[in-house]
Design a protein around this motif. Structure first.
Motif, PDB file in Angstrom:
ATOM      1  N   GLY A 233       0.906  -1.247   0.129  1.00 46.68           N
ATOM      2  CA  GLY A 233      -0.113   0.031  -0.063  1.00 46.68           C
ATOM      3  C   GLY A 233       0.895   1.201  -0.034  1.00 46.68           C
ATOM      4  O   GLY A 233       0.251   2.447   0.019  1.00 46.68           O
ATOM      5  N   HIS A 234       2.159   1.277  -0.194  1.00 43.01           N
ATOM      6  CA  HIS A 234       3.070   2.498  -0.097  1.00 43.01           C
ATOM      7  C   HIS A 234       4.038   2.354  -1.126  1.00 43.01           C
ATOM      8  O   HIS A 234       5.196   1.804  -0.842  1.00 43.01           O
ATOM      9  N   PRO A 235       3.578   2.529  -2.326  1.00 41.59           N
ATOM     10  CA  PRO A 235       4.577   2.090  -3.561  1.00 41.59           C
ATOM     11  C   PRO A 235       5.559   3.022  -3.596  1.00 41.59           C
ATOM     12  O   PRO A 235       6.948   2.794  -3.982  1.00 41.59           O
ATOM     13  N   TRP A 236       5.584   4.358  -3.064  1.00 39.71           N
ATOM     14  CA  TRP A 236       6.574   5.117  -3.033  1.00 39.71           C
ATOM     15  C   TRP A 236       7.954   4.763  -2.034  1.00 39.71           C
ATOM     16  O   TRP A 236       8.975   5.057  -2.096  1.00 39.71           O
ATOM     17  N   LEU A 237       7.305   4.135  -0.949  1.00 40.98           N
ATOM     18  CA  LEU A 237       8.303   3.605   0.202  1.00 40.98           C
ATOM     19  C   LEU A 237       9.236   2.509  -0.574  1.00 40.98           C
ATOM     20  O   LEU A 237      10.502   2.567  -0.322  1.00 40.98           O
ATOM     21  N   LEU A 238       8.319   1.808  -1.358  1.00 47.81           N
ATOM     22  CA  LEU A 238       9.203   0.720  -1.998  1.00 47.81           C
ATOM     23  C   LEU A 238       9.978   1.341  -2.940  1.00 47.81           C
ATOM     24  O   LEU A 238      11.322   0.677  -3.381  1.00 47.81           O
ATOM     25  N   CYS A 239       9.618   2.298  -3.854  1.00 51.69           N
ATOM     26  CA  CYS A 239      10.652   3.035  -4.648  1.00 51.69           C
ATOM     27  C   CYS A 239      11.744   3.490  -3.735  1.00 51.69           C
ATOM     28  O   CYS A 239      12.817   3.415  -4.413  1.00 51.69           O
TER      29      CYS A 239
END
Lengths: 285, 104
Positions: A233-239
């Protein structure tokens, strides 16, 4: 009655992108079936049959195209790394025949393989997840096709860039390396082109199943399970995590001289790539 | 039986029918109805996409054959299809036995 049904089925198959020999075969099999049963109602509505063909063939076709793209890209990637490794001393960037082109090519040589690698892995991750499914939602199939297309396109761009680089610095690079670069680029173009044609064939099919399906975090579930962070749910964190890992690798590889600059470049380009291609490749779901 | 219930098992059933002998689509559907005593009801045309997909996956092979003056597409199991069928059979028997043990 059968003639009318076959006419309607032909039109519906065309509407979902099934034409040519595949459509002729389906119509011949349907005509044979109706000759026996003489009841088109039991066969199913033409729209339903066409949609079922499109859904099932598009799902299996996109999955197969993703796997075959990766099979082509993996050895191409090894060849690319070998070509890079064989250059002992890189030519002075200013010694190019046409400097602006050489600068663009140098960027492409660094960025395109990374995009190809990331898109190819993401395509395989989704294809693997969709393995047991007969018919996936259209949205999932479209993203899978895009990932394969971006991987193949970036792979071709990387080899195109290395061939142009060999030409731009022909005065400074050994002749055997230039021959190897041209030969590798030619071979890669043929292999990647073949995979691209297979992908284009399946991309004509228009799957009809609606629904959301899974997203990036479903694709990466086996990997995410071993990371002790709440990334779902946190794609930018993954990025940021991926960008940080790429920057750390660049820092270690570059040493104290070039490491910090390369690390900053890697971090920014991964984030920029995520921003630019994230929606298209289904990374922000 | 509802078509939706059957859908998840259709591949397994088609492979099982074609394990005995090669057959064309109509024959496969008739055999499906006969063996299930009519329990499996689904639009007959929806079997063909599954046959095409199984062929693309390498589990089936097909060729045109001429029968009573008509061209018919005949499907047969490949060796990969036989292995897949053996695996599916074993999995199904284990599953059915476990369910039976619970609900009986």
């Amino acid at each position: 009655m059968s003639e009318r049904y076959l006419g309607e089925l032909k039109a519906e198959l065309g509407a979902v992108g099934i034409r040519g020999s595949r459509r002729r075969r389906i119509l011949a099999e349907t005509a044979d079936h109706l000759h026996e049963s003489a009841d088109p109602a039991r066969f199913g509505a033409p729209k339903l049959i066409a949609a079922r063909f499109a859904d099932e063939l598009a799902t299996s076709g996109a999955r197969r195209a993703a796997f075959s793209s990766f099979v082509v890209l993996a050895p191409a990637g090894v060849l690319y790394v070998v070509l890079f490794g064989l250059i002992r001393t890189w030519p002075d960037i200013a010694s190019a025949r046409f400097l602006p082109l050489a600068i663009c090519v140098a960027f492409a040589m660094v960025l395109a393989p990374q995009v190809a690698f990331a898109a190819g892995l993401l395509a395989v991750a989704r294809a693997w997840r969709l393995r047991p499914e007969r018919a996936s939602p259209a949205g999932e199939i479209i993203v899978l096709r895009r990932r394969s297309a971006v991987a193949l396109g970036s792979g071709a761009a990387a080899f195109g860039a290395i061939a142009v680089y060999a030409s731009e610095y022909s005065a400074s690079l050994p002749g055997w390396w230039q021959d190897m670069a041209y030969g590798s680029a030619g071979t890669a173009f043929v292999a990647l082109g073949g995979a691209g044609v297979a992908l284009a064939r399946t991309a004509r099919l228009q799957p009809q199943t609606a629904g959301r399906g899974g997203g990036l975090f479903d694709d990466l579930e086996p990997v995410l399970d071993v990371i002790p962070l709440r990334l779902r749910g946190h794609p930018w964190l993954l990025c940021l995590l991926v960008a940080g890992a790429a920057a750390a690798a660049a820092l270690l590889a570059g040493g104290p001289g070039e490491g910090p600059r390369n690390a900053a470049f890697e971090f920014v380009t991964v984030c920029a790539g995520f921003f630019a291609l994230g929606g298209f490749l289904g990374l922000k779901d | 039986m509802r078509a939706e219930t059957l859908k998840g098992h259709l591949d397994f059933l088609l492979l099982a029918i074609l394990a005995d002998e090669p057959a064309h689509g109509y024959r496969v559907i008739e055999e499906l109805k006969r063996r299930s005593a009519g329990a499996f009801e689904l639009p007959e045309g929806t079997v063909y996409p599954a046959l095409h997909r199984l062929e693309e996956s390498g589990l089936l092979a097909s060729s045109w054959a001429s029968e009573t003056g008509r061209r018919r597409r005949v499907y047969r199991l490949t060796s990969r299809g036989r292995r897949a069928l053996a695996g599916a059979r074993s999995e199904w028997r284990g599953f059915a036995k476990a369910i039976e043990a619970v609900v009986a």
